[in-house]
Design a protein around this motif. Structure first.
Motif, PDB file in Angstrom:
ATOM      1  N   ALA A 148       1.038  -1.338  -0.346  1.00 42.41           N
ATOM      2  CA  ALA A 148       0.090   0.440   0.084  1.00 42.41           C
ATOM      3  C   ALA A 148       1.161   1.424  -0.365  1.00 42.41           C
ATOM      4  O   ALA A 148       0.779   2.741  -0.246  1.00 42.41           O
ATOM      5  N   GLY A 149       1.853   1.524  -0.080  1.00 47.74           N
ATOM      6  CA  GLY A 149       2.786   2.283   0.741  1.00 47.74           C
ATOM      7  C   GLY A 149       2.660   2.999   1.899  1.00 47.74           C
ATOM      8  O   GLY A 149       1.856   3.517   2.585  1.00 47.74           O
ATOM      9  N   LEU A 150       3.974   2.952   2.460  1.00 47.12           N
ATOM     10  CA  LEU A 150       4.077   3.450   3.667  1.00 47.12           C
ATOM     11  C   LEU A 150       3.704   5.113   3.584  1.00 47.12           C
ATOM     12  O   LEU A 150       2.821   5.472   5.028  1.00 47.12           O
ATOM     13  N   PRO A 151       3.503   5.770   2.972  1.00 51.32           N
ATOM     14  CA  PRO A 151       2.433   7.378   3.320  1.00 51.32           C
ATOM     15  C   PRO A 151       1.021   7.595   3.872  1.00 51.32           C
ATOM     16  O   PRO A 151       1.034   7.922   4.302  1.00 51.32           O
ATOM     17  N   LEU A 152       0.772   6.049   3.207  1.00 50.57           N
ATOM     18  CA  LEU A 152      -0.761   5.734   3.435  1.00 50.57           C
ATOM     19  C   LEU A 152      -0.898   5.405   5.387  1.00 50.57           C
ATOM     20  O   LEU A 152      -2.104   5.808   5.255  1.00 50.57           O
ATOM     21  N   LEU A 153      -0.460   5.120   5.956  1.00 50.48           N
ATOM     22  CA  LEU A 153      -0.288   4.516   7.790  1.00 50.48           C
ATOM     23  C   LEU A 153      -1.208   5.398   7.709  1.00 50.48           C
ATOM     24  O   LEU A 153      -1.730   6.352   8.649  1.00 50.48           O
ATOM     25  N   PRO A 154       0.372   6.674   7.847  1.00 54.61           N
ATOM     26  CA  PRO A 154       0.065   8.249   9.395  1.00 54.61           C
ATOM     27  C   PRO A 154      -1.948   8.589   8.171  1.00 54.61           C
ATOM     28  O   PRO A 154      -2.809   8.776   9.130  1.00 54.61           O
ATOM     29  N   ALA A 210      -9.796   4.076   0.232  1.00 55.38           N
ATOM     30  CA  ALA A 210     -10.048   4.951   0.417  1.00 55.38           C
ATOM     31  C   ALA A 210     -10.467   6.095   1.255  1.00 55.38           C
ATOM     32  O   ALA A 210     -10.703   7.217   1.055  1.00 55.38           O
ATOM     33  N   PRO A 211      -9.558   5.589   2.432  1.00 54.78           N
ATOM     34  CA  PRO A 211      -9.836   6.704   3.721  1.00 54.78           C
ATOM     35  C   PRO A 211      -9.162   7.711   3.625  1.00 54.78           C
ATOM     36  O   PRO A 211      -8.630   8.352   4.480  1.00 54.78           O
ATOM     37  N   ALA A 212      -7.826   6.923   3.110  1.00 56.73           N
ATOM     38  CA  ALA A 212      -6.324   7.941   3.334  1.00 56.73           C
ATOM     39  C   ALA A 212      -6.431   8.811   1.925  1.00 56.73           C
ATOM     40  O   ALA A 212      -5.711   9.733   2.179  1.00 56.73           O
ATOM     41  N   ALA A 213      -7.158   8.164   1.104  1.00 47.54           N
ATOM     42  CA  ALA A 213      -7.162   9.400  -0.252  1.00 47.54           C
ATOM     43  C   ALA A 213      -8.317  10.554   0.358  1.00 47.54           C
ATOM     44  O   ALA A 213      -8.262  12.137   0.242  1.00 47.54           O
ATOM     45  N   LEU A 214      -9.488   9.920   1.257  1.00 48.00           N
ATOM     46  CA  LEU A 214     -10.744  11.279   2.067  1.00 48.00           C
ATOM     47  C   LEU A 214      -9.333  12.011   2.518  1.00 48.00           C
ATOM     48  O   LEU A 214      -9.567  13.114   2.750  1.00 48.00           O
ATOM     49  N   ALA A 215      -8.316  11.820   3.392  1.00 46.00           N
ATOM     50  CA  ALA A 215      -7.774  12.499   4.328  1.00 46.00           C
ATOM     51  C   ALA A 215      -6.777  13.307   3.399  1.00 46.00           C
ATOM     52  O   ALA A 215      -6.999  14.519   4.204  1.00 46.00           O
ATOM     53  N   LEU A 216      -5.878  12.316   2.569  1.00 48.09           N
ATOM     54  CA  LEU A 216      -5.270  13.575   1.578  1.00 48.09           C
ATOM     55  C   LEU A 216      -6.430  14.617   0.871  1.00 48.09           C
ATOM     56  O   LEU A 216      -5.448  15.606   0.938  1.00 48.09           O
ATOM     57  N   SER A 217      -7.409  14.005  -0.039  1.00 46.09           N
ATOM     58  CA  SER A 217      -7.966  15.126  -0.017  1.00 46.09           C
ATOM     59  C   SER A 217      -9.097  16.679   0.671  1.00 46.09           C
ATOM     60  O   SER A 217      -8.868  17.760   0.077  1.00 46.09           O
ATOM     61  N   ARG A 218      -7.818  16.668   2.144  1.00 45.86           N
ATOM     62  CA  ARG A 218      -8.297  18.215   2.889  1.00 45.86           C
ATOM     63  C   ARG A 218      -6.912  18.681   3.429  1.00 45.86           C
ATOM     64  O   ARG A 218      -7.059  19.232   4.081  1.00 45.86           O
ATOM     65  N   VAL A 219      -5.844  18.551   2.504  1.00 42.93           N
ATOM     66  CA  VAL A 219      -5.105  19.167   2.645  1.00 42.93           C
ATOM     67  C   VAL A 219      -4.574  19.853   2.183  1.00 42.93           C
ATOM     68  O   VAL A 219      -5.219  19.119   0.397  1.00 42.93           O
ATOM     69  N   GLY A 220      -3.657  20.551   1.959  1.00 42.63           N
ATOM     70  CA  GLY A 220      -3.177  21.586   0.417  1.00 42.63           C
ATOM     71  C   GLY A 220      -1.907  20.879  -0.604  1.00 42.63           C
ATOM     72  O   GLY A 220      -2.384  19.715  -0.403  1.00 42.63           O
ATOM     73  N   ARG A 221      -2.862  21.527  -1.403  1.00 36.64           N
ATOM     74  CA  ARG A 221      -1.708  20.559  -2.947  1.00 36.64           C
ATOM     75  C   ARG A 221      -0.594  20.325  -2.333  1.00 36.64           C
ATOM     76  O   ARG A 221       0.648  19.713  -2.899  1.00 36.64           O
ATOM     77  N   ALA A 222       0.588  21.394  -1.816  1.00 36.86           N
ATOM     78  CA  ALA A 222       1.593  21.062  -1.211  1.00 36.86           C
ATOM     79  C   ALA A 222       1.758  19.680  -0.356  1.00 36.86           C
ATOM     80  O   ALA A 222       2.439  19.264  -1.230  1.00 36.86           O
TER      81      ALA A 222
END
Length: 247
Positions: A148-154, A210-222
């Protein structure tokens, strides 16, 4: 997120990439059916038929259906109407799947039960003696998360913590995200699908992506760009160094 998911990229070209898509369709159909859609119950049966024509391991998604059903029954205080609704969904879906297999058997002679028995025998044959339950229960989630890739965990942890804010689970609360993680743990502890989980468990990746991507959608582009770069770097390292991706 899926475009740089190591577990999907490193096994190309293969047919495994379609399994997460089938899993997402099955999950969607089940959840919609429990919300009262008879059409989705029929679609669920058709999807089960397709799944059993391709990979029997996807039937492990039944674990999610059971956990989700228990959640619904508890939420509705185990009312008789809730039991009847779930029984109706199970009857429609299983009836459609069995009916389609019966038609296929009459047309071609394909024996689905015999295929299932052979699949179980094959699973036992590849379950090497050194792949003990304790070893697999401890290491299988590691290989799954590595795929899944480690950045997905947090991101997953953040998303689970703030699950109550998700609009798409507002009708079921944060349970869908937690039930997805519980399904992964259930399959791991059961020892049903041991070893090679970077590939064999690909159909479970939607529960974390899916939950990780939803969390990612809530942060800025950078911040999103940083996560994607880290995911890409991990993908490169896996392709170059990790032996389990070799043919």
């Amino acid at each position: 997120m899926y475009a740089v998911l190591p577990g999907l990229v490193v096994f190309l070209p293969a047919f495994d990439q379609i399994y997460p898509m089938l899993a997402m369709l099955v999950i969607f159909a089940w959840v919609r059916a429990t919300e009262g859609s008879a059409i989705q119950a029929v679609m669920l049966g058709a999807l089960v038929f397709v799944v059993t024509m391709m990979a029997w391991n996807l039937l492990a998604l039944g674990g999610f259906a059971v956990l989700h059903a228990v959640h619904l029954l508890r939420r509705e205080r185990f009312a008789k109407a809730a039991w009847l609704r779930l029984a109706m969904i199970a009857s429609i879906a299983s009836g459609v799947a069995i009916g389609l297999h019966a038609v296929l058997y009459l047309l071609t002679g394909y024996d689905a039960p015999a295929s299932f028995v052979r699949a179980l025998a094959t699973q036992r044959a590849i379950a090497l003696p050194d792949r003990t339950w304790a070893l697999c229960a401890g290491l299988d989630p590691l290989y799954f998360l590595l795929a899944a890739g480690l950045p997905l965990l947090p991101l997953l942890a953040w998303s689970l913590r703030d699950a109550r804010e998700w609009s798409f689970v507002s009708r079921s609360g944060p349970a869908l995200a937690w039930l997805g993680v519980a399904t992964i743990l259930l399959i791991d502890v059961s020892g049903l699908l041991r070893a090679e989980t970077a590939r064999v468990w690909l159909f479970l990746q939607p529960f974390v992506v899916a939950p990780a991507a939803l969390a990612l959608s809530r942060v800025g582009r950078a911040q999103r760009a940083t996560v994607f770069v880290l995911q890409w770097l991990i993908l490169v390292v896996l392709v170059a160094r990790v032996p389990f991706i070799e043919p």
